[in-house]
Design a protein around this motif. Structure first.
Motif, PDB file in Angstrom:
ATOM      1  N   ALA A   1       0.336   4.003  -2.716  1.00  0.00           N
ATOM      2  CA  ALA A   1      -0.072   5.340  -2.266  1.00  0.00           C
ATOM      3  C   ALA A   1       0.985   6.386  -2.587  1.00  0.00           C
ATOM      4  O   ALA A   1       0.650   7.524  -2.933  1.00  0.00           O
ATOM      5  CB  ALA A   1      -0.350   5.309  -0.758  1.00  0.00           C
TER       6      ALA A   1
ATOM      7  N   ASN B   1      -0.158   9.516  -4.675  1.00  0.00           N
ATOM      8  CA  ASN B   1      -0.029  10.818  -4.009  1.00  0.00           C
ATOM      9  C   ASN B   1       0.887  11.756  -4.779  1.00  0.00           C
ATOM     10  O   ASN B   1       0.639  12.966  -4.867  1.00  0.00           O
ATOM     11  CB  ASN B   1       0.498  10.641  -2.585  1.00  0.00           C
TER      12      ASN B   1
ATOM     13  N   LEU C   1      -7.086   3.262  -6.164  1.00  0.00           N
ATOM     14  CA  LEU C   1      -6.666   4.599  -5.738  1.00  0.00           C
ATOM     15  C   LEU C   1      -6.774   5.621  -6.863  1.00  0.00           C
ATOM     16  O   LEU C   1      -7.023   6.803  -6.622  1.00  0.00           O
ATOM     17  CB  LEU C   1      -5.227   4.545  -5.208  1.00  0.00           C
TER      18      LEU C   1
ATOM     19  N   GLU D   1       0.832  -1.207   0.000  1.00  0.00           N
ATOM     20  CA  GLU D   1       0.000   0.000   0.000  1.00  0.00           C
ATOM     21  C   GLU D   1       0.865   1.254   0.000  1.00  0.00           C
ATOM     22  O   GLU D   1       0.514   2.260  -0.629  1.00  0.00           O
ATOM     23  CB  GLU D   1      -0.926  -0.002   1.214  1.00  0.00           C
TER      24      GLU D   1
END
Length: 406
Positions: free
Chosen positions: A309, A313, A345, A305
């Protein structure tokens, strides 16, 4: 124009082996065409891999040992180049990236507290100008590869970009631009090797080349592979298809804590490596996990993750707009759990692999260094200053012509 047959050799920060690609190339930039004739990964001998990983982790080493490992890496790279040609007319050129064992971005050193979030500017050097330059060391000397194969070899691609103020990384964005850009849609080409790196390609029109962005997003497979080796006591070297992590649940408070690391907030151009996201970082992550009583599968899901991420991001933080399409490549493109997490995501962004755009996801990096060698022979620049932070475009690579008999 007759095609040029070139071998690209690459071993990344995962240190899992040498990716060899035999390609035929025609054209120069927008007319560039590449056909992959053969691609194969040749694993390092176990003892050599252990030595490389120890150097990457900061183990002390004598100059005599370093020279021996430099030669040993050149030997296995040369063997890979010879083997990939079997059954094909011989190549006339080799582009060898070598094996990165140390990478220092320009103007920064990594402090002992880097795991907890501090990347400190370096101001202690008695040579201020030199301190502002980056440094990157790749082993596997091209002169020996040329001698052993009887093929002109181009190596040491990063130093020319570093000499004009760049990071020497990432070096594939110019290749991505000419192989994978689209006339109408913005794309991100996300390589997930040991370290992740992205190339943002705007639609191919107007001043599009100067609007390209690229940077290292952070850990790719590096932390995950180290964790798998730790939990399996060395029986496994990676999480095949992400199946182990898929059995766990991510600990989101830990992911948020790890994302507070300084590197993730640095604006591009930027680059990183195992010097930051390596063994020490993993041990801190494992220590953090103890407070949550996570199972091995939970830890792997949480580290996966972090990779997903940190990629997403960085897109939100640094891109002018989100892409229509994300094209994955590198070993991590085969991690189905990671791909699934990216899809969730990224929501409306299509997540594909470069295979679906006509470029091998598994061997794209090796193909890129074949192209960089080809451009070096033509005297064409290989870096993209907007990606590396260099002051100017430069030709990349040191040429090692064949001399004498093998």
């Amino acid at each position: 124009m007759h095609p040029t047959r070139v071998i690209g050799l690459m071993s990344g920060t995962s240190v899992d082996g040498i990716d060899a690609a035999l390609v035929e190339i025609v054209g120069t930039d927008l007319d560039l065409k590449v056909e992959l004739l053969a691609g194969k990964t040749y694993p390092y001998p176990a003892a050599l891999r252990e030595k490389i990983l120890a150097i990457c982790a900061g183990a002390p080493i004598s100059m005599a040992e370093l020279a021996e490992i430099d030669d040993a890496i050149a030997l296995v790279f040369a063997q890979a180049a010879q083997n990939i040609q079997v059954g094909y007319p011989p190549a006339t050129l080799i582009g060898s990236h070598g094996q990165t064992v140390y990478h220092r971005p320009p103007g920064f050193s990594i402090s002992e507290n880097s795991v907890s979030g501090n990347i400190l500017p370096s101001h202690q050097s008695p040579f201020p100008y030199l301190q502002s330059l980056g440094y990157s060391l790749q082993l596997g000397r091209g002169a020996l590869i040329s001698r052993l194969t009887g093929i002109t070899t181009i190596s040491n691609f990063r130093v020319a970009d570093i000499a004009v103020g760049g990071h020497g990384a990432p070096l594939v964005p110019r290749v991505d631009a000419y192989l994978l850009s689209h006339p109408q849609e913005a794309r991100c080409i996300q390589n997930v090797g040991g370290i992740g790196n992205v190339t943002y390609l705007p639609p191919r029109r107007d001043d599009w080349l100067n609007q390209i962005l690229a940077w290292d997003t952070g850990p790719g497979n590096s932390l995950l592979d180290l964790a798998v080796q730790y939990f399996s006591n060395g029986a496994k070297s990676y999480d095949e298809n992400g199946s182990w992590a898929a059995r766990g649940s991510p600990c989101y408070p830990l992911v948020e804590k790890w994302l507070s690391q300084d590197y993730f907030r640095l604006p591009p151009p930027k680059s990183t490596g195992r010097e930051l996201f390596g063994v020490t970082y993993l041990h801190q992550c494992l220590q953090d996990c103890q407070a949550y009583q996570l199972s091995p599968a939970d830890v792997l899901a949480t580290i996966t993750e972090l990779t997903a991420a940190s990629i997403v991001n960085s897109y939100h933080a640094f891109l002018p707009r989100m892409p229509k399409c994300l094209l994955l490549c590198g070993g991590g493109s085969q991690n189905l759990y990671l791909k699934h997490r990216l899809e969730l995501l990224l929501k409306s962004v299509k997540v594909l692999t470069t295979d679906e755009a006509g470029v091998s996801a598994e061997f794209k990096e090796a193909i890129a260094f074949a192209i960089l060698a080809y451009w070096r022979q033509l005297g064409l620049p290989g870096n993209l200053p907007v990606a590396t932070g260099a002051d100017q475009e430069v030709v990349l690579g040191e040429v090692h012509p064949v001399t004498g008999d093998k």
